[in-house]
Scaffold this motif. Sequence first.
Motif, PDB file in Angstrom:
ATOM      1  N   GLU A  83     -11.775  -9.300  -8.027  1.00 22.96           N
ATOM      2  CA  GLU A  83     -11.801  -8.686  -6.616  1.00 22.96           C
ATOM      3  C   GLU A  83     -12.071  -9.553  -5.447  1.00 22.96           C
ATOM      4  OE1 GLU A  83     -13.133  -4.179  -5.105  1.00 22.96           O
ATOM      5  OE2 GLU A  83     -14.023  -5.142  -6.927  1.00 22.96           O
ATOM      6  N   GLU A  84     -12.997 -10.240  -5.599  1.00 27.85           N
ATOM      7  CA  GLU A  84     -13.469 -11.222  -4.331  1.00 27.85           C
ATOM      8  C   GLU A  84     -12.131 -12.197  -4.270  1.00 27.85           C
ATOM      9  OE1 GLU A  84     -17.387 -13.987  -3.296  1.00 27.85           O
ATOM     10  OE2 GLU A  84     -16.959 -13.388  -5.178  1.00 27.85           O
ATOM     11  N   LEU A  85     -11.574 -12.541  -5.619  1.00 30.04           N
ATOM     12  CA  LEU A  85     -10.573 -13.614  -5.309  1.00 30.04           C
ATOM     13  C   LEU A  85      -9.375 -13.010  -4.347  1.00 30.04           C
ATOM     14  CD1 LEU A  85      -9.048 -16.149  -5.517  1.00 30.04           C
ATOM     15  CD2 LEU A  85      -8.323 -15.440  -7.836  1.00 30.04           C
ATOM     16  N   ALA A  86      -9.084 -11.597  -4.758  1.00 27.21           N
ATOM     17  CA  ALA A  86      -7.958 -10.883  -4.023  1.00 27.21           C
ATOM     18  C   ALA A  86      -8.305 -10.766  -2.717  1.00 27.21           C
ATOM     19  CB  ALA A  86      -7.630  -9.578  -4.813  1.00 27.21           C
ATOM     20  N   ALA A  87      -9.673 -10.798  -2.161  1.00 24.64           N
ATOM     21  CA  ALA A  87     -10.133 -10.809  -0.707  1.00 24.64           C
ATOM     22  C   ALA A  87     -10.020 -11.810   0.109  1.00 24.64           C
ATOM     23  CB  ALA A  87     -11.675  -9.881  -0.684  1.00 24.64           C
ATOM     24  N   THR A  88      -9.700 -13.033  -0.630  1.00 28.26           N
ATOM     25  CA  THR A  88      -9.530 -14.338  -0.035  1.00 28.26           C
ATOM     26  C   THR A  88      -8.281 -14.659   0.068  1.00 28.26           C
ATOM     27  OG1 THR A  88     -10.076 -15.351  -2.182  1.00 28.26           O
ATOM     28  CG2 THR A  88     -12.066 -14.930  -0.725  1.00 28.26           C
ATOM     29  N   THR A  89      -7.239 -14.105  -0.656  1.00 30.20           N
ATOM     30  CA  THR A  89      -5.855 -14.506  -0.629  1.00 30.20           C
ATOM     31  C   THR A  89      -5.118 -13.426  -0.090  1.00 30.20           C
ATOM     32  OG1 THR A  89      -5.570 -13.602  -2.861  1.00 30.20           O
ATOM     33  CG2 THR A  89      -6.370 -16.033  -2.744  1.00 30.20           C
ATOM     34  N   SER A  90      -3.785 -13.719  -0.061  1.00 30.01           N
ATOM     35  CA  SER A  90      -2.811 -12.681   0.649  1.00 30.01           C
ATOM     36  C   SER A  90      -2.207 -12.069  -0.522  1.00 30.01           C
ATOM     37  CB  SER A  90      -1.846 -13.400   1.501  1.00 30.01           C
ATOM     38  OG  SER A  90      -1.118 -14.482   0.943  1.00 30.01           O
ATOM     39  N   GLY A  91      -2.670 -12.149  -1.660  1.00 28.78           N
ATOM     40  CA  GLY A  91      -2.170 -11.279  -3.093  1.00 28.78           C
ATOM     41  C   GLY A  91      -0.938 -12.208  -3.661  1.00 28.78           C
ATOM     42  N   GLY A  92      -0.747 -13.556  -3.294  1.00 24.46           N
ATOM     43  CA  GLY A  92       0.327 -14.479  -3.912  1.00 24.46           C
ATOM     44  C   GLY A  92      -0.091 -14.885  -5.278  1.00 24.46           C
ATOM     45  N   GLU A  93       0.308 -16.219  -5.716  1.00 23.93           N
ATOM     46  CA  GLU A  93       0.116 -16.653  -6.929  1.00 23.93           C
ATOM     47  C   GLU A  93      -1.375 -17.074  -7.110  1.00 23.93           C
ATOM     48  OE1 GLU A  93       2.269 -16.847  -9.549  1.00 23.93           O
ATOM     49  OE2 GLU A  93       3.700 -15.907  -8.674  1.00 23.93           O
ATOM     50  N   GLN A 137     -17.187  -3.985   0.132  1.00 22.06           N
ATOM     51  CA  GLN A 137     -18.057  -5.172   0.116  1.00 22.06           C
ATOM     52  C   GLN A 137     -17.687  -6.555   0.156  1.00 22.06           C
ATOM     53  OE1 GLN A 137     -20.337  -4.548  -3.534  1.00 22.06           O
ATOM     54  NE2 GLN A 137     -18.726  -5.494  -4.569  1.00 22.06           N
ATOM     55  N   TYR A 138     -16.310  -6.482  -0.092  1.00 22.46           N
ATOM     56  CA  TYR A 138     -15.613  -7.738   0.116  1.00 22.46           C
ATOM     57  C   TYR A 138     -14.718  -8.053   1.481  1.00 22.46           C
ATOM     58  CZ  TYR A 138     -16.691  -7.959  -4.888  1.00 22.46           C
ATOM     59  OH  TYR A 138     -17.364  -7.930  -6.127  1.00 22.46           O
ATOM     60  N   ARG A 139     -14.947  -7.276   2.310  1.00 26.74           N
ATOM     61  CA  ARG A 139     -14.357  -7.304   3.723  1.00 26.74           C
ATOM     62  C   ARG A 139     -15.538  -7.345   4.782  1.00 26.74           C
ATOM     63  NH1 ARG A 139      -9.083  -5.801   3.646  1.00 26.74           N
ATOM     64  NH2 ARG A 139      -8.257  -4.438   1.282  1.00 26.74           N
ATOM     65  N   ASN A 140     -14.913  -7.917   5.758  1.00 26.70           N
ATOM     66  CA  ASN A 140     -15.896  -7.913   6.997  1.00 26.70           C
ATOM     67  C   ASN A 140     -15.765  -6.546   7.810  1.00 26.70           C
ATOM     68  OD1 ASN A 140     -13.616  -7.951   8.621  1.00 26.70           O
ATOM     69  ND2 ASN A 140     -14.130 -10.241   8.946  1.00 26.70           N
ATOM     70  N   GLY A 141     -16.487  -6.491   8.680  1.00 26.64           N
ATOM     71  CA  GLY A 141     -16.676  -5.074   9.451  1.00 26.64           C
ATOM     72  C   GLY A 141     -15.313  -4.899  10.211  1.00 26.64           C
ATOM     73  N   ASN A 142     -14.396  -5.842  10.523  1.00 25.50           N
ATOM     74  CA  ASN A 142     -13.031  -5.421  10.832  1.00 25.50           C
ATOM     75  C   ASN A 142     -12.063  -5.134  10.009  1.00 25.50           C
ATOM     76  OD1 ASN A 142     -14.120  -5.945  13.514  1.00 25.50           O
ATOM     77  ND2 ASN A 142     -13.645  -8.077  13.307  1.00 25.50           N
ATOM     78  N   GLY A 143     -12.531  -5.188   8.718  1.00 22.57           N
ATOM     79  CA  GLY A 143     -11.305  -4.870   7.777  1.00 22.57           C
ATOM     80  C   GLY A 143     -10.581  -5.862   7.276  1.00 22.57           C
ATOM     81  N   SER A 144     -10.629  -7.171   7.845  1.00 21.51           N
ATOM     82  CA  SER A 144      -9.932  -8.237   7.412  1.00 21.51           C
ATOM     83  C   SER A 144     -10.472  -8.957   6.383  1.00 21.51           C
ATOM     84  CB  SER A 144      -9.910  -9.503   8.590  1.00 21.51           C
ATOM     85  OG  SER A 144     -11.439  -9.782   8.978  1.00 21.51           O
ATOM     86  N   ARG A 145      -9.849  -9.964   5.562  1.00 24.72           N
ATOM     87  CA  ARG A 145     -10.187 -10.432   4.260  1.00 24.72           C
ATOM     88  C   ARG A 145     -11.512 -11.602   4.662  1.00 24.72           C
ATOM     89  NH1 ARG A 145      -7.593  -7.903   0.284  1.00 24.72           N
ATOM     90  NH2 ARG A 145      -5.508  -7.566   0.720  1.00 24.72           N
TER      91      ARG A 145
END
Length: 234
Positions: free
Chosen positions: A140-150, A220-228
């Motif tokens: 889940e943390e990895l998904a929050a740091t990427t755009s969902g690609g490979e 918990q894996y996003r900041n206050g603005n909802g971005s990654r």
Amino acid sequence: GYDPRLLMLGNHTSIKKGGPEDIPLFILEQEGNDLWLALHPKAPVKIPTTCKIARAVFGLVFFTSTVLVMVWSATWDITKQLTLLYFGAFMDAPAYVGLATLFLIGLYSALFRRYMERTKREQRNSEIIAVREDVQHRLEELAATTSGGEGASLNVSWLCQDIAWKRHQMSKTRRKNMVHHVWPHVIREISEDTRIQKLVKTEGGKRMEYWKWIAPVAAQYRNGNGSRMVQFDQ
């Protein structure tokens, strides 16, 4: 030497007046040419705090020692009596006592084995839960740091080894136990988790399994603005 007049004067000046009885400071007994001198048990003498503490500690130590000695003595007597009773019965009927002894040893062994198996099973279940949660957090943390690609997927084999090393850095036996006895249960549970996508990639002619988080990322894996978030620690 001593001065009887000073002793009598000390008694006279220290007598507690107005009470139910006069309490002198000293007890004097004359035996021939000898004078025996003692402090009266009810004399109005103030005992220092250190003496009170020392007396309380000594009393506690004495009481504790006495209780321990009594318990040890009673335990020893009971053990001795049971031992004599056992060997006396064994001499009278060796076959029956021997069978009873073997039965008790077998019963104890069975109960102890069940206890150990239950303890190991509980420990293994706790580790399965902990490892599964670790896998979920990593994906889940990895998904929050990427755009969902490979790059949003992790190699299952690498993930297993990395978690084993980080959980049991100082024990090769525990790492092997996690890989062979805990990880298969984690794979079975992950395979039923629809939030995690199972992928197969070919690397160097070998088919490798990957896991990828496809469900919405927790807050918990996003900041206050909802971005990654950009924080990721492998």
